[in-house]
Design an enzyme around this catalytic site. Structure first.
Site, mmCIF file in Angstrom:
data_model
loop_
_atom_site.group_PDB
_atom_site.id
_atom_site.type_symbol
_atom_site.label_atom_id
_atom_site.label_comp_id
_atom_site.label_asym_id
_atom_site.label_seq_id
_atom_site.Cartn_x
_atom_site.Cartn_y
_atom_site.Cartn_z
ATOM 1 N N GLU A 13 -11.508 -6.563 -9.183
ATOM 2 C CA GLU A 13 -10.917 -7.554 -8.275
ATOM 3 C C GLU A 13 -11.170 -8.990 -8.727
ATOM 4 O OE1 GLU A 13 -10.790 -5.051 -4.103
ATOM 5 O OE2 GLU A 13 -12.707 -5.920 -4.680
ATOM 6 N N ASP A 197 -3.275 1.796 -1.482
ATOM 7 C CA ASP A 197 -3.112 3.186 -1.013
ATOM 8 C C ASP A 197 -2.800 3.146 0.482
ATOM 9 O OD1 ASP A 197 -6.291 2.569 -1.137
ATOM 10 O OD2 ASP A 197 -5.779 3.677 0.666
#
Ligand code: ADE
Length: 231
Positions: A13, A197
């Protein structure tokens, strides 16, 4: 000029952010590496916390108290609750809650403890800057409640419960920690997530497949925000 903290939970990230920094210096503190540098002349400190609420609380606190940051931007990925959110979509949190905080045995609502709040609002000015940036770039930016907990949710029933109980659109594992730290210390904060997701039975498979690409979508947007904040 302000000193902006940029935080993620995982190496994936923050890597797309670190690679764009100038004059980077690293400092190891409290078992985290902090990257101090500048982006287009703006002073920033970047770190990933490791996954979960406890690690995120530690890192957010250090960024403010040790490194002197006066604003915090979080960049990362999330599981979608709303079926309007697809993999790669961006969502900003207007408020953050802890879906696994439960003292309902004492008659309190889920997510509430005395002297706390169920949902902590993020900084309105930073949200407005994000909307301007999205408009300029022709990007779609959704806004909603993000629910945080120390669980990777890969279960449709649990995800639906979180959605209904907190009116949440997405879920992750750090945002509400940052919200608690920053609101307690009066530091404006902003939480951005790109969907990796849908927090259902395919979640772990999709997460592995889309972590890197969705993390980059979020990081790229954060860099545009840093430029907009500097102006
Ligand atoms: N971050 C990204 N996807 C997640 C999920 N399904 N559960 C918790 N955190 C997440």
């Amino acid at each position: 000029m302000s000193k902006i903290a940029i935080m993620g939970a995982m190496p994936e990230e923050i890597e797309p952010l670190i690679s764009k920094l100038d004059n980077v210096e690293t400092m190891l503190y409290g078992a985290n590496t902090y990257y101090e540098g500048s982006y287009h002349g703006q002073e920033v400190v970047i770190a990933y916390s490791k996954i979960g609420k406890v690690f995120a609380t530690l890192t957010a606190t250090m960024l403010i108290e040790k490194f002197g940051c006066d604003m915090l931007l979080f960049s990362g990925v999330a599981g979608a609750i709303s079926d309007k959110l697809k993999i790669g979509d961006l969502i900003i949190a207007d408020g953050l809650c802890q879906h696994d905080l439960d003292i309902t045995a004492f008659g309190h609502p889920f997510g509430y403890v005395p002297e706390g709040e169920v949902c902590i609002p993020s900084d309105v000015t930073l949200r407005n800057i994000a909307k301007e940036v999205a408009k300029e770039k022709g990007l779609i930016l959704k806004e909603g409640i993000i629910a945080t907990g120390d669980q990777f949710v890969a279960n449709a029933e649990r995800k639906d419960w979180i959605g209904t109980t907190f009116n949440a659109d997405a879920l992750e594992m750090e945002g509400a920690s940052v919200a608690v730290v920053c609101s307690s210390l009066n530091v404006p904060f902003f939480i951005l997530r790109a969907i990796s997701d849908s927090a259902d039975m395919d979640a772990s498979f999709n997460f592995d497949e889309f972590l890197e690409s969705s993390a980059k979508v979020s990081a790229d947007f954060i860099l545009s925000m840093v430029e907009a904040i500097k102006k």
